[in-house]
Design a protein around this motif. Structure first.
Motif, PDB file in Angstrom:
ATOM      1  N   LYS A   1     -22.041   4.575  -2.777  1.00  0.00           N
ATOM      2  CA  LYS A   1     -21.909   3.782  -3.996  1.00  0.00           C
ATOM      3  C   LYS A   1     -23.079   2.819  -4.187  1.00  0.00           C
TER       4      LYS A   1
ATOM      5  N   ASP B   1     -27.103   2.603   5.717  1.00  0.00           N
ATOM      6  CA  ASP B   1     -27.692   3.094   4.466  1.00  0.00           C
ATOM      7  C   ASP B   1     -28.919   2.283   4.094  1.00  0.00           C
TER       8      ASP B   1
ATOM      9  N   GLY C   1     -17.869  -6.985  -4.596  1.00  0.00           N
ATOM     10  CA  GLY C   1     -19.084  -7.559  -5.146  1.00  0.00           C
ATOM     11  C   GLY C   1     -19.171  -7.321  -6.643  1.00  0.00           C
TER      12      GLY C   1
ATOM     13  N   SER D   1     -20.095  -3.839  -7.620  1.00  0.00           N
ATOM     14  CA  SER D   1     -19.248  -2.709  -7.266  1.00  0.00           C
ATOM     15  C   SER D   1     -18.610  -2.107  -8.518  1.00  0.00           C
TER      16      SER D   1
ATOM     17  N   GLY E   1     -11.609  -3.260  -3.777  1.00  0.00           N
ATOM     18  CA  GLY E   1     -12.010  -4.357  -2.900  1.00  0.00           C
ATOM     19  C   GLY E   1     -11.186  -4.388  -1.628  1.00  0.00           C
TER      20      GLY E   1
HETATM   21  N1  LIG Z   1     -22.846  -0.152   2.094  1.00  0.00           N
HETATM   22  C1  LIG Z   1     -22.786  -1.225   1.291  1.00  0.00           C
HETATM   23  N2  LIG Z   1     -23.887  -1.663   0.625  1.00  0.00           N
HETATM   24  C2  LIG Z   1     -23.828  -2.748  -0.185  1.00  0.00           C
HETATM   25  N3  LIG Z   1     -22.701  -3.458  -0.428  1.00  0.00           N
HETATM   26  C3  LIG Z   1     -21.578  -3.070   0.202  1.00  0.00           C
HETATM   27  C4  LIG Z   1     -21.556  -1.940   1.082  1.00  0.00           C
HETATM   28  N4  LIG Z   1     -20.294  -1.813   1.562  1.00  0.00           N
HETATM   29  C5  LIG Z   1     -19.581  -2.795   1.004  1.00  0.00           C
HETATM   30  N5  LIG Z   1     -20.338  -3.569   0.190  1.00  0.00           N
HETATM   31  C6  LIG Z   1     -19.896  -4.771  -0.565  1.00  0.00           C
HETATM   32  O1  LIG Z   1     -18.635  -5.152  -0.059  1.00  0.00           O
HETATM   33  C7  LIG Z   1     -17.656  -5.172  -1.091  1.00  0.00           C
HETATM   34  C8  LIG Z   1     -16.308  -4.793  -0.535  1.00  0.00           C
HETATM   35  O2  LIG Z   1     -16.277  -3.426  -0.118  1.00  0.00           O
HETATM   36  P1  LIG Z   1     -14.894  -2.643  -0.180  1.00  0.00           P
HETATM   37  O3  LIG Z   1     -13.865  -3.426   0.550  1.00  0.00           O
HETATM   38  O4  LIG Z   1     -15.129  -1.241   0.284  1.00  0.00           O
HETATM   39  O5  LIG Z   1     -14.521  -2.697  -1.722  1.00  0.00           O
HETATM   40  P2  LIG Z   1     -14.907  -1.766  -2.959  1.00  0.00           P
HETATM   41  O6  LIG Z   1     -15.648  -0.555  -2.427  1.00  0.00           O
HETATM   42  O7  LIG Z   1     -13.583  -1.412  -3.541  1.00  0.00           O
HETATM   43  O8  LIG Z   1     -15.745  -2.620  -3.875  1.00  0.00           O
HETATM   44  C9  LIG Z   1     -18.202  -4.215  -2.126  1.00  0.00           C
HETATM   45  O9  LIG Z   1     -17.671  -4.475  -3.410  1.00  0.00           O
HETATM   46  C10 LIG Z   1     -19.703  -4.500  -2.049  1.00  0.00           C
HETATM   47  O10 LIG Z   1     -20.011  -5.654  -2.764  1.00  0.00           O
END
Ligand SMILES: Nc1ncnc2c1ncn2[C@@H]1O[C@H](COP(=O)(O)OP(=O)(O)O)[C@@H](O)[C@H]1O
Ligand SMILES: [Mg+2]
Length: 201
Positions: free
Chosen positions: A105, A130, A150, A153, A158
């Motif tokens: 993503k 990544d 974030g 996202s 979340g």
């Molecule tokens: N690999 C990543 N690279 C950048 N930001 C990330 C990554 N993984 C998570 N995040 C940040 O952490 C937040 C929370 O992740 P997550 O709990 O999986 O929620 P979601 O995928 O539903 O937004 C994301 O919205 C993003 O802002």
């Protein structure tokens, strides 16, 4: 009628949207259900001996079409000598897919994602790295919190990271995250290797 009329195109486009929205909703429902089970202490793990290199390989096969479609390089590597671990294979797969889903993503075309499994003395370490957008330092402490997502996202509840962390915690393991904005993100999962009578099981 032969060939694609304007109407056919609209129908196909509509079906694609319905499909992706249904996927999104079913993922959301799954996450909310998992979250409420975890919250109530009702998530039960089904432990068995898990062959991590095999699991990692399977996940690679599952996700390589997505990587190809997005123009992202997906590298899978595991130490073939890894000991078996005691884990809930389906839940562990769910966690890794969650982490990889985030990696996809937040990584642009031509980026790279690495899924790697290795062993340290007492633990198996599975790492998802990544070259994506990364996370700002002030945000890094919050991303594992429930419902935190974030601004960048586009989809998701979340809940992915908090569910993942909780599942790993139920395995007596831990999850760590490093990230640098504009450079990328690395999430590491540490799972204990169980010893029985001084031997690895
Ligand atoms: N690999 C990543 N690279 C950048 N930001 C990330 C990554 N993984 C998570 N995040 C940040 O952490 C937040 C929370 O992740 P997550 O709990 O999986 O929620 P979601 O995928 O539903 O937004 C994301 O919205 C993003 O802002
Ligand atoms: Mg997510």
């Amino acid at each position: 009628k032969a060939g694609g009329t304007r109407e056919d195109e609209l129908v196909t486009g509509g079906l694609d949207i319905i499909e992706s929205e249904t996927d999104r909703l079913s993922q959301l429902v799954d996450e909310l259900l998992d979250f409420s089970k975890l919250d109530a202490g009702r998530l039960e793990l089904a432990f068995s001996l898990v062959d991590v290199p095999r699991l990692v390989q399977q996940i690679g096969i599952l996700l390589s079409p997505r990587a190809a479609r997005l123009g992202i390089k997906l590298h899978i590597h595991s130490d073939p000598m890894l000991p078996m671990i005691s884990a809930d294979e389906n839940r562990l797969r769910q966690v890794l897919i969650n982490l990889l889903d985030n990696a996809f993503k937040f990584t642009n075309e031509q980026g790279e994602i690495v899924l790697n499994a290795r062993a340290s003395e007492h633990e198996v370490v599975i790492c998802v790295r990544d070259t994506g957008s990364g996370i700002q330092e002030h945000e890094l402490g919050m991303v594992m919190k429930k419902f935190y997502k974030g601004k960048n996202s586009p989809t998701g509840s979340g809940l992915g990271l908090s569910i993942s962390e909780e599942i790993i915690r139920l395995h007596q393991g831990r999850m760590e995250m490093d990230s640098e904005q504009g450079i990328g993100t690395e999430v590491r999962i540490y799972l204990p290797i169980h010893h029985e009578n001084g031997r690895e099981i």
